[in-house]
Write a protein that holds these residues in place. Structure first.
Motif, PDB file in Angstrom:
ATOM      1  N   VAL A  64       1.351  -6.207   2.875  1.00 33.18           N
ATOM      2  CA  VAL A  64       0.171  -5.510   3.395  1.00 33.18           C
ATOM      3  C   VAL A  64      -0.378  -4.538   2.343  1.00 33.18           C
ATOM      4  O   VAL A  64      -1.597  -4.470   2.114  1.00 33.18           O
ATOM      5  N   GLU A  65       0.507  -3.792   1.703  1.00 35.59           N
ATOM      6  CA  GLU A  65       0.072  -2.828   0.693  1.00 35.59           C
ATOM      7  C   GLU A  65      -0.645  -3.515  -0.465  1.00 35.59           C
ATOM      8  O   GLU A  65      -1.688  -3.034  -0.936  1.00 35.59           O
ATOM      9  N   GLU A 105      -4.153  -4.871   0.781  1.00 33.40           N
ATOM     10  CA  GLU A 105      -5.098  -3.779   1.041  1.00 33.40           C
ATOM     11  C   GLU A 105      -5.495  -3.076  -0.254  1.00 33.40           C
ATOM     12  O   GLU A 105      -6.665  -2.702  -0.436  1.00 33.40           O
ATOM     13  N   ASP A 106      -4.555  -2.907  -1.157  1.00 31.89           N
ATOM     14  CA  ASP A 106      -4.870  -2.279  -2.442  1.00 31.89           C
ATOM     15  C   ASP A 106      -5.835  -3.145  -3.248  1.00 31.89           C
ATOM     16  O   ASP A 106      -6.789  -2.638  -3.860  1.00 31.89           O
TER      17      ASP A 106
END
Length: 461
Positions: free
Chosen positions: A275-276, A279-280
């Motif tokens: 997810v990180e 999203e990044d």
């Protein structure tokens, strides 16, 4: 035990793992969340590896003859002995392949083995230990110790004669330093940011199908899976369309059957990393063409297979290993640009080249800085060729598994050189090297000097 008995154990492992696959497939799916087809890859891998070493171990371990210091008078043989106790510190993503698969060559080489499986997948290794016992392995030759990495894994490294570690580059550096302090050897398979190049002459449908397998098998939690796709400008549009279409059609599920293509991620921590990274990347301007959704309706750690474009160098996804069902597509204008981009990484574990011209593909593959490169396949061609070594370069580690090299990792070398002619045969007391030494250093150094020159002229090895 003699080698023939050790090889016979591996021969029975081959049969038993195939006969009992239903039980271990269930177990691996429950422990990891992977799809059943991905779990079966491990069963097939262990059976293939066991067969290979049961047949080839005698050849791999046979002593070899080398040229002696003096032709006829000197013979030299190189022997391989087991190092003693081999420690396998294993990860969670392939709980059968990366435990039993590493233990088998060490066992057939004559070593004892201690396995520290990841705590999340310990039941699979305990099942494998029972299978080894049923295959005839003597009690105590393989032992399983359970616990975390910093405590129990570190204790294994502190007590064995060779370390086999598979996991992150960060932890691999710690393991390497710890082994070096004791002057014991280590085999390390670490991280990867593996790349695939799709050339301008491909059948885009076939290449897209292969890329889907390469990127999303085992939910992307595979050391050798593809996370970077470099596609030639001439086919990038058609390839991207075909790839996205196939990715969106993948079936997600957790059933203990073959109806799902992609399973769950294995932990909350792995989901958080995925997810990180996505999203990044989006925050830095990347676009999501497929996926990008946490499917909590299917289970706590399901994440849709995800395809991104326009990922800039500033995004974490650009260089860091995600280890999940996420891949980024980058257009390139030439073969040279593709090779340069593929090599622009601290990692060098696996790579893939797709082209209709296999000679071109093989030539490009040799230019890629990676331990294995597959032409017109993602990873299975190299991994399944168990007679060939598998390993990484750079931040992807060192040492090998598979092939003679994988077996040799758990052995030590010994040279036995036998000198004849020092006293001379019966009836010829003046014959032999001793007589040469008695002539004095000035004379025998001249004789040896001429002998070395003659050996060079005759191209003697």
């Amino acid at each position: 035990r003699p080698l023939r008995e050790r090889a016979a154990v591996l021969d029975r492992v081959h049969d038993l793992v195939l006969e009992r696959q239903s039980d271990v497939l269930d177990l691996m799916q429950i422990e990891t969340g992977k799809a059943r087809a991905s779990a079966f890859e491990e069963v097939a891998d262990v059976a293939n590896l066991a067969r290979h070493y049961s047949v080839r171990a005698r050849r791999y371990l046979a002593p070899r003859r080398e040229a002696g210091a003096f032709s006829v008078l000197t013979s030299a043989r190189v022997w391989r002995h087991p190092v003693g106790v081999v420690g396998v510190v294993a990860p969670w993503n392939y709980p059968l392949s990366l435990t039993l698969g590493d233990a088998l060559p060490a066992l057939v080489a004559g070593n004892a083995v201690i396995v520290r499986p990841d705590p999340q997948t310990s039941l699979t290794m305990l099942w494998a230990a029972e299978l080894l016992s049923d295959a005839g392995l003597p009690d105590g030759v393989l032992q399983v110790v359970l616990g975390d990495g910093p405590t129990v894994g570190a204790a294994v490294v502190d007590h064995v004669d060779h370390v086999m570690y598979t996991g992150s580059t960060r932890t691999g550096r710690v393991v390497a330093a710890q082994a070096a302090q004791r002057l014991v050897t280590a085999s390390l398979e670490l991280g990867g940011k593996n790349a695939m190049y799709v050339a301008d002459d491909v059948d885009v449908e076939a290449a897209a199908e292969g890329a889907v397998r390469a990127c999303f098998s085992n939910t992307g939690q595979l050391c050798v899976s593809i996370e970077r796709l470099y596609v030639h400008d001439r086919v990038v549009g058609a390839f991207t369309d075909a790839f996205v279409r196939r990715t969106a059609a993948l079936r997600l599920g957790s059933g203990l059957d073959y109806r799902s293509d992609v399973g769950s991620l294995t932990s909350a921590a792995q989901l958080a990393t995925v997810v990180e990274h996505v999203e990044d990347a989006v925050g830095h301007g990347a676009r999501v063409l497929a996926g990008g959704v946490h499917r909590s309706d299917l289970g706590p750690w399901f994440y849709e297979p995800t395809v991104l474009v326009d990922v800039p160098p500033e995004a974490r996804l650009f260089r860091e290993e995600t280890f999940g069902p996420v891949v980024a597509i980058y257009p390139v204008a030439s073969d040279d640009e593709a090779v340069a981009a593929m090599n622009d990484s601290e990692f060098g574990l696996n790579a893939s080249v797709w082209t209709a011209d296999t000679r071109r593909g093989a030539a490009l593959a040799r230019r890629v800085r990676a331990g294995t490169v597959n032409v017109n396949e993602g990873y299975a061609a190299a991994w399944g060729s168990v007679g060939a070594p598998q390993g990484g370069v750079g931040a992807s580690g060192y040492g090998h598994r598979h092939g003679r090299e994988g077996l040799w990792e758990t052995t030590r070398l010994q040279t036995v050189a036998v000198q004849r002619g020092t006293h001379g045969p019966a009836g010829l007391p003046g014959f032999g090297l001793r007589r040469l030494y008695e002539l004095g250093p000035e004379t025998w150094t001249r004789v040896l000097t001429e002998l070395l020159r003659v050996m060079k002229r005759l191209r003697m090895p």
